[in-house]
Design an enzyme around this catalytic site. Structure first.
Site, short mmCIF file in Angstrom:
data_model
loop_
_atom_site.label_atom_id
_atom_site.label_comp_id
_atom_site.label_asym_id
_atom_site.label_seq_id
_atom_site.Cartn_x
_atom_site.Cartn_y
_atom_site.Cartn_z
N ARG A 136 70.67 30.16 -16.25
CA ARG A 136 69.59 30.02 -17.19
C ARG A 136 70.25 30.80 -18.54
O ARG A 136 71.25 31.51 -18.75
CB ARG A 136 68.48 31.25 -16.80
N MET A 194 65.50 26.12 -24.63
CA MET A 194 66.92 25.98 -23.95
C MET A 194 66.83 25.55 -22.58
O MET A 194 65.84 25.51 -22.01
CB MET A 194 67.83 26.98 -24.24
N HIS A 208 35.14 28.61 -56.70
CA HIS A 208 33.79 29.22 -56.57
C HIS A 208 33.54 29.62 -55.03
O HIS A 208 33.45 30.72 -54.68
CB HIS A 208 32.82 28.29 -57.23
N ARG A 231 34.19 42.89 -59.87
CA ARG A 231 34.21 41.92 -60.85
C ARG A 231 32.70 41.57 -61.41
O ARG A 231 31.86 41.07 -60.70
CB ARG A 231 34.75 40.42 -60.42
N ARG A 284 35.82 46.03 -63.70
CA ARG A 284 36.68 45.18 -64.77
C ARG A 284 35.75 44.70 -65.81
O ARG A 284 34.58 44.23 -65.58
CB ARG A 284 37.35 43.91 -63.99
N GLU A 340 48.55 41.75 -65.20
CA GLU A 340 48.53 40.57 -64.67
C GLU A 340 49.49 39.61 -65.44
O GLU A 340 49.42 38.46 -65.19
CB GLU A 340 47.09 40.29 -64.30
N GLY A 354 46.90 42.71 -61.08
CA GLY A 354 46.44 41.79 -60.61
C GLY A 354 47.46 40.59 -60.44
O GLY A 354 47.94 39.68 -61.18
N THR A 355 47.85 40.65 -58.95
CA THR A 355 48.93 39.81 -58.86
C THR A 355 48.69 38.35 -58.47
O THR A 355 49.60 37.31 -58.28
CB THR A 355 49.76 40.39 -57.40
N ASN A 356 47.29 37.93 -58.65
CA ASN A 356 47.06 36.63 -58.59
C ASN A 356 47.51 35.81 -59.87
O ASN A 356 48.39 34.84 -59.73
CB ASN A 356 45.33 36.35 -58.45
N ASP A 357 47.09 36.59 -60.94
CA ASP A 357 47.44 36.13 -62.14
C ASP A 357 48.88 36.15 -62.53
O ASP A 357 49.70 35.55 -62.93
CB ASP A 357 46.63 36.73 -63.30
#
Lengths: 924, 924
Positions: free
Chosen positions: B113, B124, B499, B606, B665, B793, B814-817
């Site tokens: 084996r 395998m 949205h 927000r 914000r 950001e 703001g790590t998205n932007d």
């Protein structure tokens, strides 16, 4: 802030000496003391006291800028001892002039003037004829050989000036009913003239003037509640205080804000013996330049007026006479020159101006006064000049060994050089005209022409010899012929990357875009803006370098592209600069123009530009087929059709550049930009693809993006559709190989745009290597010379430059996009807020015009450092539009770039800016 | 790369020992030698040889992974001496088993084996029954007490396996006509069964099997051109070579690519004496877990089959019996347990499993075989478990002091914890189902329901008790009630910031967006996708954590939010973590949910979310009035109307958080997002503003932007319209002050979004200070407690963090932007290329899901370092969606942030990830 600290220290350290005397061939100060004495005071000291000069300057003294700082830091009080120093200096003036301040027999009069470190023309106050009182009037009458008219005219001027400047403004009195004392006095004078039927001030006789002075004094008492002072010392200290006060006047403060002059600098005060050019026909006053400021020619050029005061020359009430034959013009050629009329004084003046130019090593702007046959030098300073004159003077002074090459290069500003390259609106006319709209400065220079609203009209009107300006909501590729035919282009929408802006900049054509206030009605052939309606055929004028729109015809100043000194000056620049200069050029014609302007290569060839303009219909149609292909097979078919066009286009440009490097960027914009909007074009395309117009619309719809600037573009297209990169790369290699076979040189640099990761580049590099092998095999050569590199225009690419450099032979900074991403500003959308930001001083300027050295600059520096850490000889350039901006070019030089690339018309500017940046090296 | 270097060194240094023996209470290796012996080999050695275990493992030996490396580095040759070592080890097995390899009387059979460092299940090859030849068959018959059926069945299995694995695959022979040898042999067997009318393999009798073996051998000769080997040593070396070969088989390579296993690791080979659970009714085979892997309960849980081989248990042909009462289920409760049937062996097994769990400190997955009344332990490894079981085991083992708290926390993966928080699609069912579409994973968990196409239908159907999934082209605020009523949401367009995605994530609702292949026809109430049409009322199932859409009803696995161990486990996490955990919450309901999940504050409130959802009609209407105002006066009027709503909204959230910090914000998105599109709403708005609908459209048109993500949004709005910031800031201060007056605590943190320059912040700070004074005066207090800070950001903000920190008390990344700008990727548009990037391995993953530590991470680190250089105690958090991603949370911990903030449903995940990140600290 550092200035403030320095200032405070200086105030303490050197307050002992607060008054600097000049006159009688001596001076306490000199030209190098501008910070302490102000520009005017330092130059007076230099003229009066330097051993090479010792010119007849009316004696006087300067109260230092430190006193001004003290004055504001100590609740508007003067430092101890100032009064004594001033009195002592006054005594010296009295001795040299052989007159005494306040003396009834032989009185001394003085002027009190401001003088800051940097010139702030008209922003601060002046008082003349200080010392004239009821007591001293008879003495002045005696001095002027009984000229009572002269004396009472001087007295009424003193009263008007003093009541305004000292008694009202400096005292902080708010004018009643918005009417200041000066206007009230002028009103009195006008009434008297009206009553007597006089037209000019000079019509007033002695009794009139005496009467007027009495009326003035009464009005002053009535309005300001104070008597006009009859004590010469009270007048003197009033004048000094008024000058210091005017440093913090509204006009001065707002001027300092605009010009970036620190509040802490302060102004000096210059107190100087009065001399009079209006004491009779043996008196005169004039201004002159040591060389012709309009052409730069080495000729003594000036004007003068007999029996006049300095302000009369400037005011333009009487036509001045030429000082010599050389200065004659159409308007004054019949008048008697100073050279003929007062030959001994002219000779004296001529010698002085020669001495001054030699001493200052630059063209000087001189003011002089002749009082009763005696010449006095009142001022000298570096003379302003226009672009062509600046270039000529620099070149000729260098040839005459008056200055060295480095100085010559530093003497011409990039804006002056630009005047030689484009016709511009006459700046004088522009100053007087009111603009009707503002937009973005998208294409350089100025233009004036009749408004048309369609491309067809532009072409047809132009054929009949009319100069037209094409006004559109926005332009598109179908407008291209009309844009070419027009003198200039004006659009209501679109930013600096809009179609109109791109095309106009490429052609060096005047263009204003995004003038949002314009409401364009192309159907009615009118546009309206803030209540004004402009119709087809009406004239408008544009300043494309500033983005301003004027109604009507403004005169143009034509640049002198064939200026014989231009080439010589450029040669001086080229000797000094270290930075290479390339051009952004998209067609063989652009390439030729670029070479003509001295470009050493093409730093950015935007392949997509072949789809705009004349002859672009077929390639554009094929590109659209490619874009709207449903699958790789359809796409490859369309690409094959497109190949011939692309290869021909690239080949012609490579050939034009004759072996100089040509950086060819693979296709960059999002594809949907090329999707046809006009029904007939959609129909043709649908037929050719065998689909319906609705299919076209649906396929176009899937290409739609929310933020196309950060969407499917650049290398991202080349990765999802490798066959697109393949075609372009093949076109490049085959074009180069064909030229080689024909015995011509070609050096393409293949550039991958919009990269953010080295793996994108290695992906494309595999394609480049494969196609290179295939092309080399096809042409039976081992190697087709080329380089491989990338744009650095995404922040991540700059940060990972060490990885990028492992596979790239060059970087080219795309600072337009890099600025967009670093700021999070869409260049097409900044119109909504960046003007406001600049106005509110949140940003010093539009970062798309002048490179932001703080953050964008740091990313550039990081990218270069990291890139060269892996590849020491990495070639680095810039191809964003900052490549044509002098401040940004200076940054690029100091960042260690190899070259900048800009539009062909900016190449000379870039060569100059690069040379000036190199000069900074030596300074530091 | 380091692995490779290490590998090479190891190969040279230790090649002397290439074979590790185990068996008879001893072993050359142990568990710590997984790199050398593979996981299987190391565990066998541990079980066989460790002094605390010494379990009855069939003896055997492991050929090391170094041999595999040598094999590939030396043209598939074995190192010198290997043969001798293998033979020596074989001799030891023979001695312990008292059988001899190849012996006609009493033969030893072995299994061969694979066994890599990390488990690669099924990737395998394995060969069993090696050593069975014409010569040894009689001996095996004898050993099995004359069970010829057993022996010939073993022989035909060997032939099938060996011809496939060794003679075809390892030899690199391409199957003819795409049909491999195994399928050809199976075909023969099926024909025989058909001919005889057999249904099962076990129907075949001894003559059938003998006949089949002969047919097999002939077919092998015919197809592969070689004889099936009848020499035991040839079989053994063939098997060993085949296992090494299978390391570079297609399946194994692609598995390694996916799992990121380096090619250099190689596999070990395990050769072990065969024992048989199918030698009669005194033989058996089984699998068991030391604790219940489905619930985590501390009970010994397993199944077994009498007279069967291991693979039969897995294959599911026969129903296995429970090993004890505890393991009984509905299906097997009538069957005889091992405990009852073989009590002495059960007792032995029970003791072994206790010993194993105690030894390994974790739940073990065990394989055992009973051969003729003798128990053999074949394998043990850490047992797989589901989420609830993992949490329970961790908590209980910790309580039992089997493990410490740190180990407990490290035992549960974030994905396992997530299982407790959302109902999910049954993973087993999902594995078998084929998806009809893929989109973006916009809302967590799974859902199953009937398709509806309008919000109204969703509401109405839900009222009747139906579970519905709302399918829309795109959603908008008007769909909000339908979205709430639906089990899940599916859209054809839109990205992770659309949205639908925003709303669903906030609610923790299952959601898939941007499934571009969907063609939604809301009018006809159908959608079609790749040829399938789905109608209203049809069932679909969604995996919102992966973005997958299935047709029909998939079973759900319900999470256990009220799992009693959940709270205990979270407590363990909280003891260890250093990073704070907050939630992104936009409503009082969200805030309550966040608290319930253990959030220590709100990291992102927000404010614009109050304009979505139930009861938002009025505020939205007033917001729209504000947006479409023509001048400041109109705007202030609209803002005044809006004020009450905004204050109430903020107050309720501050109150819900009871003094815990709430980062509010200021308004962020471009205003045009809120412009009404529906004619009736445009009409109402026009009437209210006293203008025409056309005016509305024109004003809306001027708000249009080319790249809204980089347009007029965030602080840019607050600078052009300071009155907008004023209103929001006033609402915040008055809400807080009112709560204070009511004796309640409130801690708002005012956050300025989308900043790129400190002057933007100082501009807004002036407003905040002024409004604070006004509000404090109004409420007669000195101070309304609050903090002031900014989002980071925009890359420029990170680079200039030292300037930002001079005026900011906190930063929130703001790590998205920041990811958008750093990559130049518009999150809404990446669908066109990022999936392709991930597939082509240009990016390791979607950088919006897992934070890019290279470039985005560098900007974060730079920002923190520079920020804290000016303000040592600057509070730093993250509020982008990476705040809920475990890998990214680990980064945030190591970057020195104070907290992460994520959607309420991710808060427990974040608490776990933060604790695990803190554990890494101790390791390093």
């Amino acid at each position: 802030m550092p200035t403030m600290t320095l200032k405070k220290k200086n105030v303490k350290a050197s307050l002992k000496k607060s008054v600097y005397f000049f006159g009688g061939g001596k001076a306490d100060g000199n030209e190098s003391m501008k910070n302490l004495l102000g520009g005017k005071g330092a130059n007076l000291a230099e003229m009066a006291g330097h051993k090479n000069l010792r010119l007849p300057v009316p004696p006087g003294f300067t109260i230092t800028t430190e006193v001004c700082a003290y004055y504001y830091q100590n609740g508007k009080k003067y430092p101890a001892g100032l009064k004594e120093h001033v009195l002592a200096a006054l005594k010296k003036i009295e001795a040299l002039m052989d007159r005494r301040f306040g003396d009834p027999e032989n009185p001394l009069l003085v002027s009190v003037r401001s003088g800051a470190r940097r010139s702030m023309p008209g922003m601060m106050e002046t008082v003349l004829n200080v010392g004239l009182t009821q007591t001293t009037i008879p003495g002045l009458v005696k001095q002027s050989n009984g000229n009572e008219r002269f004396v009472y005219d001087a007295y009424r001027r003193l009263i008007m000036m003093y009541s305004d400047v000292v008694m009202e403004k400096a005292a902080g009195i708010e004018p009643k009913e918005d009417m200041g004392i000066r206007r009230r006095l002028e009103h009195l004078m006008n009434e008297l003239k009206k009553e007597k039927g006089y037209k000019q001030d000079t019509d007033m006789n002695v009794p009139d003037l005496k009467n007027l002075c009495a009326l003035f004094k009464a009005k002053i008492k009535e309005t300001l509640g104070k008597e006009f002072p009859d004590d010469p010392h009270e007048q003197l200290w009033g004048g000094i205080g008024a000058v210091f006060s005017s440093w913090n006047g509204k006009r001065a403060i707002s001027y300092r804000r605009i010009e970036g002059i620190p509040d802490e600098w302060g102004t000096a005060v210059n107190v100087q013996a009065m001399v009079f050019g209006n004491m009779g026909d043996d008196s005169a006053t004039g201004v002159a330049f040591t060389r012709n400021p309009g052409t730069g020619e080495n000729g003594f050029y000036g004007e003068y007026l007999i029996n006049a005061q300095g302000e009369d020359v400037v005011a333009g009430i009487r036509t001045p006479a030429p000082v010599n034959e050389y200065s004659k013009s159409e308007h004054n050629k019949e008048m008697v020159t100073l050279e003929k009329g007062m030959p001994h004084l002219y000779k004296e003046l001529y010698n002085y101006q020669r001495r001054l130019e030699k001493h200052y090593h630059d063209m000087q702007d001189i003011e002089f006064t002749i009082e009763k046959d005696r010449l006095f030098m009142l001022q000298c300073r570096v003379g302003k000049r226009n672009g062509p004159a600046a270039v000529r003077m620099a070149v000729e002074m260098c040839r005459e060994r008056l200055i060295d090459a480095k100085t010559a290069v530093s003497r011409v500003t990039p804006a002056q050089l630009d005047e030689l390259l484009h016709p511009i609106l006459d700046p004088a006319a522009e100053k007087k005209a009111a603009h009707i709209a503002k937009g973005l400065p998208a294409g350089p220079g100025g233009a004036c022409g009749q408004v048309v609203f369609t491309a067809e009209d532009a072409v047809n009107w132009a054929k009949t010899g009319k100069k037209v300006i094409l006004v559109r909501e926005e332009t598109n590729p179908e407008d291209i012929e009309g844009m070419r035919a027009a003198q200039a282009i004006l659009t209501a929408r679109g930013g600096m990357t809009s179609h109109a802006a791109l095309v106009a900049r490429g052609w060096g054509k005047c263009c204003v875009v995004g003038a949002g206030a314009l409401d364009v009605n192309a159907h009615a052939k009118t546009f309206s803006v803030n209540g004004t309606t402009v119709r087809e055929g009406d004239f408008i004028s544009l300043n494309g370098s500033k983005g301003v729109v004027y109604q009507g015809r403004l005169p143009m100043v034509v640049g002198s592209e064939d200026n014989p000194n231009f080439a010589a000056f450029m040669k001086l620049c080229d000797q000094l600069r270290k930075l290479g200069v390339r051009a952004n050029a998209d067609t063989p014609d652009d390439a030729k123009k670029a070479l003509q302007f001295g470009a050493e290569g093409i730093g950015l060839f935007r392949t997509e530009h072949m789809f705009y303009g004349k002859g672009a219909e077929e390639p554009l149609f094929k590109l659209r087929k490619m874009i709207l292909s449903a699958d790789e097979k359809e796409r490859r078919t369309a690409l094959n059709e497109l190949f011939t066009h692309v290869k021909a286009d690239i080949k012609a440009t490579l050939e034009a550049m004759a072996g100089k490097p040509v950086t060819i960027r693979l296709i960059d914009p999002p594809l949907h930009e090329f999707v046809p909007r006009r029904p007939e074009e959609q129909k043709r395309l649908a037929d050719s693809l065998g689909i319906t117009v609705q299919d076209i619309e649906e396929r176009a719809q899937t290409l739609h993006e929310s933020n196309p600037m950060m969407g499917h573009r650049g290398v991202r297209l080349g990765i999802t559709y490798p066959e697109v990169s393949e075609m372009w790369v093949r076109a490049i290699f085959e074009a180069a190989a064909e030229l080689n076979k024909e015995g011509k040189k070609a050096l393409p640099e293949i550039m991958i745009p919009v990269t953010c990761d080295v793996k994108e580049i290695t992906h494309q590099q595999e394609i480049v290597k494969r196609i290179h092998s295939e092309a080399a095999a096809k042409f039976s050569v081992k190697q087709i010379p080329h380089l491989f590199g990338t744009m650095i225009e995404i922040p991540r690419a700059a940060l990972l430059a060490h990885e990028m450099a492992e596979v790239c032979e060059f970087f080219s900074y795309g600072t337009n996009d890099l600025t967009q991403m670093t700021y999070g500003f869409s260049r097409d959308d900044i119109g909504a807020f960046v003007p406001d930001y600049v106005e509110k001083k949140i940003l010093p300027n539009d970062p798309f015009n002048t490179l932001d050295q703080k953050a964008v600059g740091e990313l550039i520096n990081i990218g270069i450092k990291r890139g060269r850490s892996k590849r020491a000889h990495l070639k680095v350039g810039i191809c964003g539009e900052h490549g044509g901006d002098p401040k940004s070019i200076s940054f690029c030089h100091h960042a260690g770039m190899n070259y900048v690339s800009c539009s062909p018309y900016r190449v000379p500017i870039a060569r100059l800016a690069a040379a000036q940046a190199a000069l900074e090296d030596r300074k530091n």
